[in-house]
Design a protein around this motif. Structure first.
Motif, mmCIF file in Angstrom:
data_model
loop_
_atom_site.group_PDB
_atom_site.id
_atom_site.type_symbol
_atom_site.label_atom_id
_atom_site.label_comp_id
_atom_site.label_asym_id
_atom_site.label_seq_id
_atom_site.Cartn_x
_atom_site.Cartn_y
_atom_site.Cartn_z
ATOM 1 N N GLY A 17 0.665 -1.439 0.022
ATOM 2 C CA GLY A 17 0.102 -0.024 0.141
ATOM 3 C C GLY A 17 0.805 1.395 -0.125
ATOM 4 O O GLY A 17 1.855 1.238 0.431
ATOM 5 N N TYR A 58 -5.615 -3.919 -5.810
ATOM 6 C CA TYR A 58 -5.923 -2.780 -5.094
ATOM 7 C C TYR A 58 -5.062 -2.980 -3.637
ATOM 8 O O TYR A 58 -5.971 -3.074 -2.785
ATOM 9 N N ASP A 60 -4.611 -0.825 -1.382
ATOM 10 C CA ASP A 60 -5.051 -0.074 -0.558
ATOM 11 C C ASP A 60 -6.661 -0.187 -0.143
ATOM 12 O O ASP A 60 -7.275 0.984 0.265
ATOM 13 N N CYS A 61 -7.307 -1.292 -0.697
ATOM 14 C CA CYS A 61 -8.497 -1.195 -0.982
ATOM 15 C C CYS A 61 -9.514 -1.397 0.532
ATOM 16 O O CYS A 61 -10.447 -1.168 0.650
ATOM 17 N N THR A 67 -13.649 6.165 -0.714
ATOM 18 C CA THR A 67 -14.205 5.877 -2.192
ATOM 19 C C THR A 67 -15.336 6.554 -2.143
ATOM 20 O O THR A 67 -16.094 6.583 -3.129
ATOM 21 N N LEU A 80 -10.850 8.574 -6.882
ATOM 22 C CA LEU A 80 -9.880 8.740 -6.028
ATOM 23 C C LEU A 80 -8.737 9.488 -6.466
ATOM 24 O O LEU A 80 -8.412 9.217 -7.709
ATOM 25 N N ARG A 85 -5.125 3.893 -6.747
ATOM 26 C CA ARG A 85 -6.424 3.480 -6.108
ATOM 27 C C ARG A 85 -7.549 3.859 -7.152
ATOM 28 O O ARG A 85 -8.868 3.348 -6.767
ATOM 29 N N GLU A 88 -11.262 1.572 -7.192
ATOM 30 C CA GLU A 88 -11.856 1.076 -6.071
ATOM 31 C C GLU A 88 -13.458 1.530 -5.792
ATOM 32 O O GLU A 88 -13.884 0.654 -5.373
ATOM 33 N N GLU A 112 -11.376 12.995 -2.088
ATOM 34 C CA GLU A 112 -11.550 11.544 -1.287
ATOM 35 C C GLU A 112 -12.374 11.725 -0.107
ATOM 36 O O GLU A 112 -12.126 12.855 0.609
#
Ligand code: CIR
Length: 252
Positions: A17, A58, A60-61, A67, A80, A85, A88, A112
């Motif tokens: 990430g 992803y 950093d999901c 999101t 994003l 990202r 997502e 974001e």
């Protein structure tokens, strides 16, 4: 009053990430356990929590807060700002569509969820590398028909506005020293969280209880002194990726 939350478990790629920290890579198994504890805490506080599977590709999901922005009337999907990202939000959309009318913000407007703090009928939007004026305006356009005011704030150059400012109930916010004198925040009672406990500025207020990250005794004492209930959670693995308590869920 929140009744629901959407979360997403970290996947093995969480070790890759985005980060500005120098704390090493997250331990995947420990991150899963900390995520499970986070979800259980939200459930203990009365929320019905949806837990989505990690999304391959992803890293950093799990930081689903970024999101979307959700209020009682509408859910606004956000484009994003971080290239790795982008996309997502596509798998969050069908979940939110079960509960809210959707509005989609598209680039070049950028915003974001981590830059957006909703307190009663006001959205406080912090400008950052991930959120621009067009993004703030697009959010304002989506929510003003429902009676919301949008206040745009440019304070510290942090990852997100909620890295610096968070609501903990009783008209009180936790703030960084550099956001403390922002006139847009002057109506709140402010608790300044100094830089040695900067990570603890990101506390999460759920229906009268404040979740505080473990390891920040001064902030914990200050939050408790307001009279609010507190729960302490170990967030060490998410901190390694600049992720805090608010980042791991969408609450509504
Ligand atoms: C990122 O840089 O996007 C993630 N590593 C951390 C996102 C944190 N999200 C948030 O503060 N709302």
């Amino acid at each position: 009053m929140f009744t629901k939350a959407i979360t997403r478990r970290p996947g093995p790629e969480v070790v890759d990430g985005i980060t500005s920290q120098n704390l090493g890579k997250p331990d995947f198994e420990l991150a899963l356990r900390q995520h499970d504890a986070y979800v259980q805490t939200l459930r203990d506080l009365g929320l019905a929590v949806t837990v989505l599977d990690a999304e391959p590709g992803y890293p950093d999901c799990c930081f689903v807060e970024d999101t979307a922005v959700v209020c009682p009337e509408v859910a606004v999907l956000t484009p994003l700002g971080a290239p790795s990202r982008q996309g997502e939000q596509k798998t969050i959309a069908p979940e939110l569509a079960k509960y809210r009318e959707l509005v989609v913000i598209e680039p070049p407007a950028l915003i974001e969820g981590g830059d957006v703090l909703l307190v009663e009928k006001t959205f406080y939007v912090g400008l950052s590398d991930r959120t621009n004026e067009m993004g703030a305006q697009a959010l304002a356009d989506a929510v003003s028909p429902h009676g919301y005011e949008t206040v745009v704030i440019a304070c510290c150059p942090s990852l997100h506005f909620k890295t610096d400012v968070n609501f903990i109930g009783n008209n009180t916010i936790l703030v960084s020293p550099c956001c403390d004198d922002m006139e847009q925040l002057a109506g709140f009672d402010r608790i300044v969280v100094e830089d040695d406990e900067a990570y603890a500025r990101n506390c999460l207020y759920i229906n009268g209880t404040v979740i505080v990250p473990d390891g920040f005794p001064n902030t914990l004492a200050k939050v408790r002194a307001t009279g609010v209930e507190t729960v302490v959670l170990d967030m060490s693995e998410f901190r390694k990726l600049d992720g805090g308590l608010t980042c791991l869920s969408l609450r509504f």
